[in-house]
Scaffold this motif. Structure first.
Motif, PDB file in Angstrom:
ATOM      1  N   GLY A   7      -5.274 -82.388  -8.112  1.00  0.00           N
ATOM      2  CA  GLY A   7      -3.656 -82.522  -8.753  1.00  0.00           C
ATOM      3  C   GLY A   7      -2.877 -81.937  -7.803  1.00  0.00           C
ATOM      4  O   GLY A   7      -3.246 -81.701  -6.533  1.00  0.00           O
ATOM      5  N   ASP A   8      -1.602 -81.688  -8.159  1.00  0.00           N
ATOM      6  CA  ASP A   8      -0.646 -81.175  -7.238  1.00  0.00           C
ATOM      7  C   ASP A   8      -0.809 -79.923  -6.830  1.00  0.00           C
ATOM      8  O   ASP A   8      -1.434 -79.048  -7.800  1.00  0.00           O
ATOM      9  CB  ASP A   8       0.735 -81.341  -8.053  1.00  0.00           C
ATOM     10  N   THR A   9      -0.232 -79.566  -5.907  1.00  0.00           N
ATOM     11  CA  THR A   9      -0.381 -78.190  -5.273  1.00  0.00           C
ATOM     12  C   THR A   9       1.008 -77.712  -4.609  1.00  0.00           C
ATOM     13  O   THR A   9       1.745 -78.558  -3.963  1.00  0.00           O
ATOM     14  CB  THR A   9      -1.232 -78.276  -3.965  1.00  0.00           C
ATOM     15  N   VAL A  10       1.383 -76.543  -4.936  1.00  0.00           N
ATOM     16  CA  VAL A  10       2.547 -76.090  -4.291  1.00  0.00           C
ATOM     17  C   VAL A  10       2.445 -74.931  -3.128  1.00  0.00           C
ATOM     18  O   VAL A  10       1.365 -74.320  -3.133  1.00  0.00           O
ATOM     19  CB  VAL A  10       3.416 -75.221  -5.490  1.00  0.00           C
ATOM     20  N   LEU A  11       3.032 -75.114  -2.355  1.00  0.00           N
ATOM     21  CA  LEU A  11       3.120 -74.103  -1.244  1.00  0.00           C
ATOM     22  C   LEU A  11       4.156 -72.970  -1.659  1.00  0.00           C
ATOM     23  O   LEU A  11       5.415 -73.084  -1.474  1.00  0.00           O
ATOM     24  CB  LEU A  11       3.349 -74.787   0.240  1.00  0.00           C
ATOM     25  N   ILE A  12       3.936 -71.722  -1.794  1.00  0.00           N
ATOM     26  CA  ILE A  12       4.790 -70.564  -1.965  1.00  0.00           C
ATOM     27  C   ILE A  12       4.714 -69.825  -0.774  1.00  0.00           C
ATOM     28  O   ILE A  12       4.127 -69.088  -0.334  1.00  0.00           O
ATOM     29  CB  ILE A  12       4.098 -69.789  -3.237  1.00  0.00           C
ATOM     30  N   ALA A  13       6.186 -69.862  -0.270  1.00  0.00           N
ATOM     31  CA  ALA A  13       6.506 -68.919   0.729  1.00  0.00           C
ATOM     32  C   ALA A  13       6.488 -67.542   0.187  1.00  0.00           C
ATOM     33  O   ALA A  13       7.443 -67.265  -0.380  1.00  0.00           O
ATOM     34  CB  ALA A  13       7.699 -69.562   1.499  1.00  0.00           C
ATOM     35  N   TYR A  14       5.817 -66.681   0.789  1.00  0.00           N
ATOM     36  CA  TYR A  14       6.094 -65.426   0.489  1.00  0.00           C
ATOM     37  C   TYR A  14       6.138 -64.296   1.527  1.00  0.00           C
ATOM     38  O   TYR A  14       5.328 -64.044   2.677  1.00  0.00           O
ATOM     39  CB  TYR A  14       4.578 -64.902  -0.452  1.00  0.00           C
ATOM     40  N   ASP A  15       7.224 -63.444   1.614  1.00  0.00           N
ATOM     41  CA  ASP A  15       7.315 -62.414   2.523  1.00  0.00           C
ATOM     42  C   ASP A  15       7.464 -61.084   2.165  1.00  0.00           C
ATOM     43  O   ASP A  15       7.784 -60.265   2.577  1.00  0.00           O
ATOM     44  CB  ASP A  15       8.552 -62.857   3.296  1.00  0.00           C
ATOM     45  N   GLY A  16       6.905 -60.828   0.550  1.00  0.00           N
ATOM     46  CA  GLY A  16       6.912 -59.563  -0.036  1.00  0.00           C
ATOM     47  C   GLY A  16       8.227 -59.167  -0.256  1.00  0.00           C
ATOM     48  O   GLY A  16       8.447 -57.992  -1.356  1.00  0.00           O
ATOM     49  N   SER A  17       9.324 -59.944  -0.223  1.00  0.00           N
ATOM     50  CA  SER A  17      10.705 -59.515  -0.822  1.00  0.00           C
ATOM     51  C   SER A  17      10.714 -59.512  -2.319  1.00  0.00           C
ATOM     52  O   SER A  17       9.871 -60.311  -2.821  1.00  0.00           O
ATOM     53  CB  SER A  17      11.899 -60.297  -0.155  1.00  0.00           C
ATOM     54  N   GLU A  18      11.857 -58.920  -2.898  1.00  0.00           N
ATOM     55  CA  GLU A  18      12.004 -59.074  -4.344  1.00  0.00           C
ATOM     56  C   GLU A  18      12.261 -60.740  -4.626  1.00  0.00           C
ATOM     57  O   GLU A  18      11.943 -61.027  -5.627  1.00  0.00           O
ATOM     58  CB  GLU A  18      13.116 -58.075  -4.754  1.00  0.00           C
ATOM     59  N   ALA A 115       3.327 -76.177   7.909  1.00  0.00           N
ATOM     60  CA  ALA A 115       2.154 -75.728   7.073  1.00  0.00           C
ATOM     61  C   ALA A 115       2.217 -76.668   5.894  1.00  0.00           C
ATOM     62  O   ALA A 115       1.033 -77.237   5.440  1.00  0.00           O
ATOM     63  CB  ALA A 115       2.172 -74.299   6.603  1.00  0.00           C
ATOM     64  N   ALA A 116       3.101 -76.943   5.175  1.00  0.00           N
ATOM     65  CA  ALA A 116       3.352 -77.932   3.975  1.00  0.00           C
ATOM     66  C   ALA A 116       2.788 -79.318   4.477  1.00  0.00           C
ATOM     67  O   ALA A 116       2.174 -80.058   3.640  1.00  0.00           O
ATOM     68  CB  ALA A 116       4.950 -78.073   3.591  1.00  0.00           C
ATOM     69  N   THR A 117       3.138 -79.823   5.574  1.00  0.00           N
ATOM     70  CA  THR A 117       2.838 -81.050   6.098  1.00  0.00           C
ATOM     71  C   THR A 117       1.186 -81.144   6.225  1.00  0.00           C
ATOM     72  O   THR A 117       0.485 -82.112   5.974  1.00  0.00           O
ATOM     73  CB  THR A 117       3.397 -81.387   7.395  1.00  0.00           C
ATOM     74  N   GLU A 118       0.705 -80.201   6.960  1.00  0.00           N
ATOM     75  CA  GLU A 118      -0.543 -79.934   7.203  1.00  0.00           C
ATOM     76  C   GLU A 118      -1.491 -79.875   5.947  1.00  0.00           C
ATOM     77  O   GLU A 118      -2.599 -80.316   5.872  1.00  0.00           O
ATOM     78  CB  GLU A 118      -1.100 -78.555   8.141  1.00  0.00           C
ATOM     79  N   LEU A 119      -0.937 -78.959   5.180  1.00  0.00           N
ATOM     80  CA  LEU A 119      -1.738 -78.971   3.876  1.00  0.00           C
ATOM     81  C   LEU A 119      -1.617 -80.136   2.757  1.00  0.00           C
ATOM     82  O   LEU A 119      -2.020 -80.153   1.933  1.00  0.00           O
ATOM     83  CB  LEU A 119      -1.532 -77.436   3.259  1.00  0.00           C
ATOM     84  N   ASP A 120      -0.564 -80.849   2.956  1.00  0.00           N
ATOM     85  CA  ASP A 120      -0.168 -81.998   2.154  1.00  0.00           C
ATOM     86  C   ASP A 120       0.198 -81.372   0.709  1.00  0.00           C
ATOM     87  O   ASP A 120      -0.588 -82.150  -0.222  1.00  0.00           O
ATOM     88  CB  ASP A 120      -1.227 -83.197   2.273  1.00  0.00           C
ATOM     89  N   VAL A 121       0.852 -80.422   0.527  1.00  0.00           N
ATOM     90  CA  VAL A 121       1.432 -80.014  -0.725  1.00  0.00           C
ATOM     91  C   VAL A 121       2.286 -80.946  -1.278  1.00  0.00           C
ATOM     92  O   VAL A 121       3.002 -81.808  -0.776  1.00  0.00           O
ATOM     93  CB  VAL A 121       1.920 -78.647  -0.599  1.00  0.00           C
ATOM     94  N   SER A 122       2.506 -80.845  -2.712  1.00  0.00           N
ATOM     95  CA  SER A 122       3.386 -81.427  -3.397  1.00  0.00           C
ATOM     96  C   SER A 122       4.679 -80.963  -3.462  1.00  0.00           C
ATOM     97  O   SER A 122       5.653 -81.866  -3.546  1.00  0.00           O
ATOM     98  CB  SER A 122       3.005 -81.790  -4.781  1.00  0.00           C
ATOM     99  N   MET A 123       4.964 -79.756  -3.303  1.00  0.00           N
ATOM    100  CA  MET A 123       6.493 -79.194  -3.443  1.00  0.00           C
ATOM    101  C   MET A 123       6.192 -78.034  -2.364  1.00  0.00           C
ATOM    102  O   MET A 123       5.028 -77.133  -2.573  1.00  0.00           O
ATOM    103  CB  MET A 123       6.753 -78.919  -4.853  1.00  0.00           C
ATOM    104  N   ILE A 124       7.461 -77.384  -2.108  1.00  0.00           N
ATOM    105  CA  ILE A 124       7.271 -75.901  -1.505  1.00  0.00           C
ATOM    106  C   ILE A 124       8.282 -75.144  -2.363  1.00  0.00           C
ATOM    107  O   ILE A 124       9.367 -75.469  -2.891  1.00  0.00           O
ATOM    108  CB  ILE A 124       8.179 -76.014  -0.218  1.00  0.00           C
ATOM    109  N   LEU A 125       7.827 -73.913  -2.626  1.00  0.00           N
ATOM    110  CA  LEU A 125       8.603 -72.826  -3.215  1.00  0.00           C
ATOM    111  C   LEU A 125       9.072 -71.878  -2.565  1.00  0.00           C
ATOM    112  O   LEU A 125       8.291 -71.309  -1.949  1.00  0.00           O
ATOM    113  CB  LEU A 125       7.592 -72.302  -4.560  1.00  0.00           C
TER     114      LEU A 125
END
Length: 164
Positions: A7-18, A115-125
């Motif tokens: 099913g769908d997968t999201v790429l979550i960009a995480y840098d540790g910020s609030e 990375a979103a293209t390589e992983l072929d995710v449905s959405m970026i967060l």
């Protein structure tokens, strides 16, 4: 990288910020998809030093002296810790997660879009600082660049009440 996600997968960009933590909390409440890659982009310490020297014109010390005993780049070590934190945050908010660490050789937004293209995710967060006024005119946000270049849906979460 392959995953057993269906099913769908999201790429979550995480840098540790609030802002990144707030984006995960919000997405955990409202997204129906629960499969996520937690992406942390990092830049090698020698590139950070070169960029700082170029911008400020300040000479820098030999960066090999700051490498740890195993010869591992301290920026990489920090990125691994940040990515692990993001995985834990996302799992706490109901996501099935897989870490994804990427070395950024240009702008962070490029690493995220690639990375979103390589992983072929449905959405970026992404979370955003939501700059306004003169600061927004002087700086292009990472989120804005992702939206312009991603070629897929992007879920942007601004700072929420209580986020620093």
């Amino acid at each position: 990288m392959s995953s057993d996600y269906t099913g769908d997968t999201v790429l979550i960009a995480y840098d540790g910020s609030e802002q990144a933590k707030g984006a995960i909390r919000y997405a955990g409440r409202f997204l129906s998809t629960k499969n996520a890659y937690i992406l942390t982009a990092w830049e090698p310490i020698h590139r950070q030093a070169a960029r700082a020297a170029g911008v400020g014109g300040i000479a820098t010390a030999d960066v090999s002296a700051v490498d740890d005993a195993e010869g591992e780049d301290p920026a990489y070590t920090e990125a691994v810790a940040i990515c692990r934190e993001g995985v834990a945050q996302a799992r706490d908010h109901g996501f099935n997660t897989e870490p994804y660490l990427v070395e950024s050789s240009t702008a962070v937004w490029t690493a995220i879009v690639d990375a979103a293209t390589e992983l072929d995710v449905s959405m970026i967060l992404v979370g955003t600082r939501a700059l306004s006024g003169w600061r927004s005119l002087m700086q292009t946000s990472t989120a804005d660049s992702i939206v312009k270049h991603a070629g897929r849906p992007v879920f942007i979460v601004p700072p929420m009440e209580g986020d620093d």
